[in-house]
Design a protein around this motif. Structure first.
Motif, PDB file in Angstrom:
ATOM      1  N   ILE A  31       1.163  -1.341  -0.208  1.00 10.72           N
ATOM      2  CA  ILE A  31       0.232  -0.293   0.048  1.00 10.72           C
ATOM      3  C   ILE A  31       0.529   0.877  -0.066  1.00 10.72           C
ATOM      4  O   ILE A  31       1.448   1.363   0.398  1.00 10.72           O
ATOM      5  CB  ILE A  31      -0.615   0.121   1.126  1.00 10.72           C
ATOM      6  CG1 ILE A  31      -1.758  -1.072   1.484  1.00 10.72           C
ATOM      7  CG2 ILE A  31      -1.742   1.186   0.900  1.00 10.72           C
ATOM      8  CD1 ILE A  31      -2.434  -1.034   2.864  1.00 10.72           C
ATOM      9  N   ILE A  32       1.085   1.962  -0.617  1.00 16.60           N
ATOM     10  CA  ILE A  32       1.897   3.670  -1.141  1.00 16.60           C
ATOM     11  C   ILE A  32       0.227   4.506  -1.067  1.00 16.60           C
ATOM     12  O   ILE A  32       0.134   4.581  -1.892  1.00 16.60           O
ATOM     13  CB  ILE A  32       2.565   3.300  -2.299  1.00 16.60           C
ATOM     14  CG1 ILE A  32       3.394   1.814  -2.118  1.00 16.60           C
ATOM     15  CG2 ILE A  32       3.033   4.775  -2.886  1.00 16.60           C
ATOM     16  CD1 ILE A  32       4.019   1.899  -3.632  1.00 16.60           C
ATOM     17  N   ALA A  33       0.932   5.246  -0.036  1.00 18.38           N
ATOM     18  CA  ALA A  33      -0.565   6.344   0.658  1.00 18.38           C
ATOM     19  C   ALA A  33       0.908   7.866   0.506  1.00 18.38           C
ATOM     20  O   ALA A  33       1.692   7.486   0.717  1.00 18.38           O
ATOM     21  CB  ALA A  33      -0.498   6.600   1.741  1.00 18.38           C
ATOM     22  N   SER A  34      -0.202   8.424  -0.865  1.00 17.96           N
ATOM     23  CA  SER A  34       1.129   9.769  -1.246  1.00 17.96           C
ATOM     24  C   SER A  34       0.201  10.840  -0.137  1.00 17.96           C
ATOM     25  O   SER A  34      -1.325  10.890  -0.203  1.00 17.96           O
ATOM     26  CB  SER A  34       1.013   9.659  -2.801  1.00 17.96           C
ATOM     27  OG  SER A  34       1.568  10.489  -3.409  1.00 17.96           O
ATOM     28  N   GLY A  35       1.004  11.483  -0.088  1.00 15.88           N
ATOM     29  CA  GLY A  35       0.693  12.802   0.377  1.00 15.88           C
ATOM     30  C   GLY A  35       1.596  14.229  -0.795  1.00 15.88           C
ATOM     31  O   GLY A  35       1.143  15.070  -0.037  1.00 15.88           O
ATOM     32  N   VAL A  36       2.047  13.305  -1.954  1.00 16.11           N
ATOM     33  CA  VAL A  36       2.144  14.736  -2.448  1.00 16.11           C
ATOM     34  C   VAL A  36       1.396  15.478  -3.041  1.00 16.11           C
ATOM     35  O   VAL A  36       0.692  14.563  -3.778  1.00 16.11           O
ATOM     36  CB  VAL A  36       3.040  14.280  -3.973  1.00 16.11           C
ATOM     37  CG1 VAL A  36       3.840  14.640  -4.456  1.00 16.11           C
ATOM     38  CG2 VAL A  36       4.684  12.990  -3.287  1.00 16.11           C
TER      39      VAL A  36
END
Length: 259
Positions: free
Chosen positions: A86-91
Protein backbone atom coordinates in the motif's frame (compact mmCIF):
# COMPACT_ATOMS: atom_id res chain seq x y z
CA UNK A 1 1.10 -2.35 11.25
CA UNK A 2 4.56 -1.51 10.02
CA UNK A 3 4.58 1.99 8.56
CA UNK A 4 7.44 3.29 6.43
CA UNK A 5 7.49 7.08 5.93
CA UNK A 6 9.72 8.39 3.16
CA UNK A 7 10.43 12.07 3.64
CA UNK A 8 11.17 13.21 7.18
CA UNK A 9 10.42 16.89 6.61
CA UNK A 10 7.83 18.86 8.55
CA UNK A 11 4.89 16.70 7.47
CA UNK A 12 6.59 13.31 7.57
CA UNK A 13 8.09 14.00 10.99
CA UNK A 14 4.70 15.22 12.28
CA UNK A 15 3.04 11.97 11.16
CA UNK A 16 5.80 9.87 12.73
CA UNK A 17 5.60 11.85 15.96
CA UNK A 18 1.83 11.50 16.13
CA UNK A 19 1.99 7.77 15.49
CA UNK A 20 4.69 7.32 18.11
CA UNK A 21 2.56 9.11 20.71
CA UNK A 22 -0.93 7.95 19.78
CA UNK A 23 -0.65 4.75 17.75
CA UNK A 24 2.00 2.93 19.71
CA UNK A 25 1.11 -0.51 18.37
CA UNK A 26 2.48 0.44 14.96
CA UNK A 27 6.13 0.04 14.06
CA UNK A 28 7.35 3.23 12.39
CA UNK A 29 10.32 3.97 10.19
CA UNK A 30 10.99 7.44 8.80
CA UNK A 31 13.70 8.30 6.30
CA UNK A 32 15.49 11.50 5.40
CA UNK A 33 18.79 12.10 3.61
CA UNK A 34 20.09 14.18 6.50
CA UNK A 35 18.65 12.67 9.66
CA UNK A 36 20.16 15.12 12.15
CA UNK A 37 16.94 17.09 12.64
CA UNK A 38 14.75 14.01 13.31
CA UNK A 39 16.99 11.89 15.52
CA UNK A 40 14.82 12.90 18.48
CA UNK A 41 12.19 10.49 17.10
CA UNK A 42 14.38 7.55 18.09
CA UNK A 43 13.66 8.30 21.77
CA UNK A 44 10.01 7.58 20.99
CA UNK A 45 10.76 4.21 19.40
CA UNK A 46 10.78 5.39 15.78
CA UNK A 47 13.42 3.96 13.47
CA UNK A 48 15.28 6.76 11.68
CA UNK A 49 17.36 6.11 8.58
CA UNK A 50 19.01 7.95 5.70
CA UNK A 51 18.30 4.94 3.48
CA UNK A 52 14.84 4.97 1.89
CA UNK A 53 15.08 1.19 1.47
CA UNK A 54 15.82 0.45 5.12
CA UNK A 55 13.65 -2.60 5.98
CA UNK A 56 11.10 -1.36 3.44
CA UNK A 57 10.30 -4.89 2.29
CA UNK A 58 8.75 -5.50 5.74
CA UNK A 59 6.44 -2.48 5.59
CA UNK A 60 2.66 -2.88 5.40
CA UNK A 61 2.15 0.71 4.32
CA UNK A 62 4.57 3.12 2.66
CA UNK A 63 3.79 6.83 3.07
CA UNK A 64 5.33 9.35 0.69
CA UNK A 65 5.77 12.83 2.16
CA UNK A 66 8.18 14.17 -0.42
CA UNK A 67 8.27 16.96 -3.01
CA UNK A 68 6.69 16.30 -6.43
CA UNK A 69 10.05 16.50 -8.19
CA UNK A 70 11.41 13.73 -5.96
CA UNK A 71 8.73 11.15 -6.76
CA UNK A 72 10.30 9.47 -9.78
CA UNK A 73 13.73 9.27 -8.15
CA UNK A 74 12.38 7.79 -4.93
CA UNK A 75 10.15 5.26 -6.69
CA UNK A 76 13.01 4.13 -8.93
CA UNK A 77 15.01 3.58 -5.77
CA UNK A 78 12.45 1.54 -3.80
CA UNK A 79 10.31 -0.33 -6.34
CA UNK A 80 12.88 -3.07 -7.07
CA UNK A 81 12.78 -4.02 -3.38
CA UNK A 82 9.04 -4.16 -2.68
CA UNK A 83 6.01 -6.18 -3.75
CA UNK A 84 2.27 -5.81 -3.10
CA UNK A 85 2.49 -2.71 -0.92
CA UNK A 86 0.00 0.00 0.00
CA UNK A 87 1.60 3.26 -1.10
CA UNK A 88 -0.09 6.31 0.42
CA UNK A 89 0.96 9.55 -1.20
CA UNK A 90 0.83 12.94 0.45
CA UNK A 91 2.48 14.48 -2.62
CA UNK A 92 0.60 17.58 -3.72
CA UNK A 93 -0.88 17.36 -7.21
CA UNK A 94 -0.03 13.68 -7.78
CA UNK A 95 -3.24 11.90 -8.78
CA UNK A 96 -4.08 8.32 -7.89
CA UNK A 97 -4.02 7.42 -11.59
CA UNK A 98 -0.59 8.97 -12.08
CA UNK A 99 0.84 7.29 -8.98
CA UNK A 100 -0.69 3.92 -9.94
CA UNK A 101 0.89 4.12 -13.39
CA UNK A 102 4.27 4.79 -11.80
CA UNK A 103 4.13 1.99 -9.23
CA UNK A 104 2.38 -0.65 -11.35
CA UNK A 105 -0.66 -2.80 -10.63
CA UNK A 106 1.29 -4.89 -8.14
CA UNK A 107 0.82 -2.12 -5.56
CA UNK A 108 -2.17 -0.11 -4.32
CA UNK A 109 -2.11 3.67 -4.71
CA UNK A 110 -3.88 5.70 -2.02
CA UNK A 111 -3.92 9.49 -1.85
CA UNK A 112 -3.77 11.32 1.46
CA UNK A 113 -3.57 14.93 2.59
CA UNK A 114 -2.68 15.23 6.29
CA UNK A 115 -1.48 18.38 8.04
CA UNK A 116 1.22 19.00 10.60
CA UNK A 117 -1.24 18.87 13.50
CA UNK A 118 -0.91 15.09 13.11
CA UNK A 119 1.81 15.29 15.75
CA UNK A 120 -0.89 16.24 18.28
CA UNK A 121 -3.47 13.77 16.92
CA UNK A 122 -5.39 16.77 15.56
CA UNK A 123 -4.93 16.49 11.78
CA UNK A 124 -7.82 16.63 9.32
CA UNK A 125 -6.46 14.00 6.92
CA UNK A 126 -8.46 13.71 3.70
CA UNK A 127 -8.12 10.32 1.95
CA UNK A 128 -9.03 9.10 -1.54
CA UNK A 129 -8.73 5.68 -3.18
CA UNK A 130 -10.19 3.67 -6.03
CA UNK A 131 -13.03 1.33 -5.15
CA UNK A 132 -11.00 -1.73 -6.10
CA UNK A 133 -8.54 -0.77 -3.36
CA UNK A 134 -11.22 -0.06 -0.74
CA UNK A 135 -9.85 -2.64 1.70
CA UNK A 136 -6.36 -1.15 1.58
CA UNK A 137 -7.80 2.37 1.70
CA UNK A 138 -9.65 1.57 4.91
CA UNK A 139 -6.38 0.43 6.49
CA UNK A 140 -4.95 3.86 5.76
CA UNK A 141 -8.09 5.49 7.16
CA UNK A 142 -7.68 3.47 10.37
CA UNK A 143 -4.12 4.69 10.80
CA UNK A 144 -4.98 8.35 10.30
CA UNK A 145 -8.05 8.23 12.53
CA UNK A 146 -5.55 7.81 15.36
CA UNK A 147 -4.07 11.14 14.29
CA UNK A 148 -7.30 13.17 14.18
CA UNK A 149 -10.10 12.87 11.66
CA UNK A 150 -9.83 10.97 8.37
CA UNK A 151 -12.73 11.69 5.99
CA UNK A 152 -12.79 9.77 2.70
CA UNK A 153 -13.44 12.21 -0.15
CA UNK A 154 -13.80 12.14 -3.92
CA UNK A 155 -10.38 12.59 -5.47
CA UNK A 156 -11.57 15.56 -7.54
CA UNK A 157 -11.79 17.46 -4.24
CA UNK A 158 -8.24 16.65 -3.14
CA UNK A 159 -6.75 19.94 -4.35
CA UNK A 160 -9.47 21.77 -2.45
CA UNK A 161 -8.77 19.59 0.59
CA UNK A 162 -5.09 20.53 0.38
CA UNK A 163 -6.06 24.17 0.78
CA UNK A 164 -8.85 23.71 3.32
CA UNK A 165 -7.03 21.24 5.59
CA UNK A 166 -3.31 21.85 5.05
CA UNK A 167 -3.09 25.51 4.03
CA UNK A 168 -6.03 26.07 6.37
CA UNK A 169 -3.68 25.49 9.29
CA UNK A 170 -1.81 28.66 8.33
CA UNK A 171 -5.05 30.56 7.84
CA UNK A 172 -6.26 29.59 11.31
CA UNK A 173 -2.90 30.54 12.82
CA UNK A 174 -3.09 33.92 11.13
CA UNK A 175 -6.44 34.51 12.86
CA UNK A 176 -4.89 33.55 16.20
CA UNK A 177 -2.00 35.93 15.57
CA UNK A 178 -4.35 38.79 14.73
CA UNK A 179 -6.44 38.06 17.82
CA UNK A 180 -3.29 38.03 19.94
CA UNK A 181 -2.20 41.37 18.49
CA UNK A 182 -5.61 42.84 19.29
CA UNK A 183 -5.28 41.45 22.80
CA UNK A 184 -2.03 43.35 23.24
CA UNK A 185 -3.70 46.55 22.04
CA UNK A 186 -6.46 46.20 24.64
CA UNK A 187 -4.08 45.60 27.52
CA UNK A 188 -2.74 42.04 27.71
CA UNK A 189 0.88 40.96 27.51
CA UNK A 190 1.53 38.84 24.41
CA UNK A 191 1.80 35.48 26.21
CA UNK A 192 -1.51 35.92 27.98
CA UNK A 193 -3.18 37.23 24.82
CA UNK A 194 -1.86 34.25 22.85
CA UNK A 195 -3.00 31.73 25.47
CA UNK A 196 -6.50 33.19 25.55
CA UNK A 197 -6.78 33.44 21.76
CA UNK A 198 -5.51 29.92 21.10
CA UNK A 199 -7.72 28.31 23.75
CA UNK A 200 -10.74 30.22 22.50
CA UNK A 201 -10.21 28.90 18.96
CA UNK A 202 -9.71 25.38 20.32
CA UNK A 203 -12.91 25.65 22.34
CA UNK A 204 -14.91 26.94 19.38
CA UNK A 205 -13.63 24.10 17.20
CA UNK A 206 -14.47 21.48 19.82
CA UNK A 207 -18.02 22.82 20.14
CA UNK A 208 -18.56 22.57 16.38
CA UNK A 209 -17.13 19.06 16.21
CA UNK A 210 -18.99 17.77 19.27
CA UNK A 211 -22.39 19.25 18.44
CA UNK A 212 -22.20 18.87 14.64
CA UNK A 213 -24.27 21.98 14.02
CA UNK A 214 -23.85 25.06 11.84
CA UNK A 215 -21.38 27.56 13.37
CA UNK A 216 -23.98 30.32 13.11
CA UNK A 217 -26.12 28.49 15.66
CA UNK A 218 -23.25 28.59 18.13
CA UNK A 219 -22.57 32.25 17.31
CA UNK A 220 -26.18 32.99 18.25
CA UNK A 221 -25.48 31.66 21.74
CA UNK A 222 -22.84 34.30 22.44
CA UNK A 223 -24.44 37.30 20.74
CA UNK A 224 -26.98 39.40 22.60
CA UNK A 225 -28.98 42.33 21.24
CA UNK A 226 -26.87 45.49 21.15
CA UNK A 227 -24.03 43.57 22.80
CA UNK A 228 -20.28 43.82 22.30
CA UNK A 229 -20.06 40.51 20.36
CA UNK A 230 -22.45 41.52 17.58
CA UNK A 231 -20.82 44.94 17.45
CA UNK A 232 -17.42 43.34 16.92
CA UNK A 233 -18.73 40.90 14.32
CA UNK A 234 -20.44 43.68 12.38
CA UNK A 235 -17.24 45.74 12.34
CA UNK A 236 -15.20 42.77 11.09
CA UNK A 237 -17.70 41.92 8.36
CA UNK A 238 -17.83 45.56 7.22
CA UNK A 239 -14.10 45.21 6.48
CA UNK A 240 -14.51 41.91 4.64
CA UNK A 241 -13.63 39.37 7.33
CA UNK A 242 -15.54 36.41 5.87
CA UNK A 243 -15.26 37.45 2.22
CA UNK A 244 -11.48 37.92 2.40
CA UNK A 245 -11.04 34.47 3.92
CA UNK A 246 -13.24 32.91 1.23
CA UNK A 247 -11.34 34.75 -1.49
CA UNK A 248 -8.05 33.60 -0.01
CA UNK A 249 -9.11 29.95 0.01
CA UNK A 250 -10.42 30.14 -3.57
CA UNK A 251 -7.22 31.88 -4.71
CA UNK A 252 -5.11 29.15 -3.13
CA UNK A 253 -7.14 26.46 -4.90
CA UNK A 254 -6.59 28.25 -8.24
CA UNK A 255 -2.87 28.36 -7.51
CA UNK A 256 -2.62 24.64 -6.76
CA UNK A 257 -4.63 23.83 -9.91
CA UNK A 258 -2.42 26.13 -11.97
CA UNK A 259 -5.40 28.20 -13.12
Amino acid sequence: MKVHIIGGGNLGAAIALGMAKCATKNEITVTRRNTTSILYLEKLGVTVSSDNKHNIQEADIIILTIKPYQVDTVLAEILPFISNKIIASGVSGLSIEALQSKIGENHQAIRIMPNIAAQYAASATCISFNEKHAEQGQKVVTIFKDLGTAPVIDEKLMDAATVLAASGTAFALRYIRASMQAGIEIGFDWKTALAISAQTVKGAAEMVMEEQIHPEQLIDRVTTPQGCTITGLSEMESHGFSSSLIRGIKAAVKKIKGV
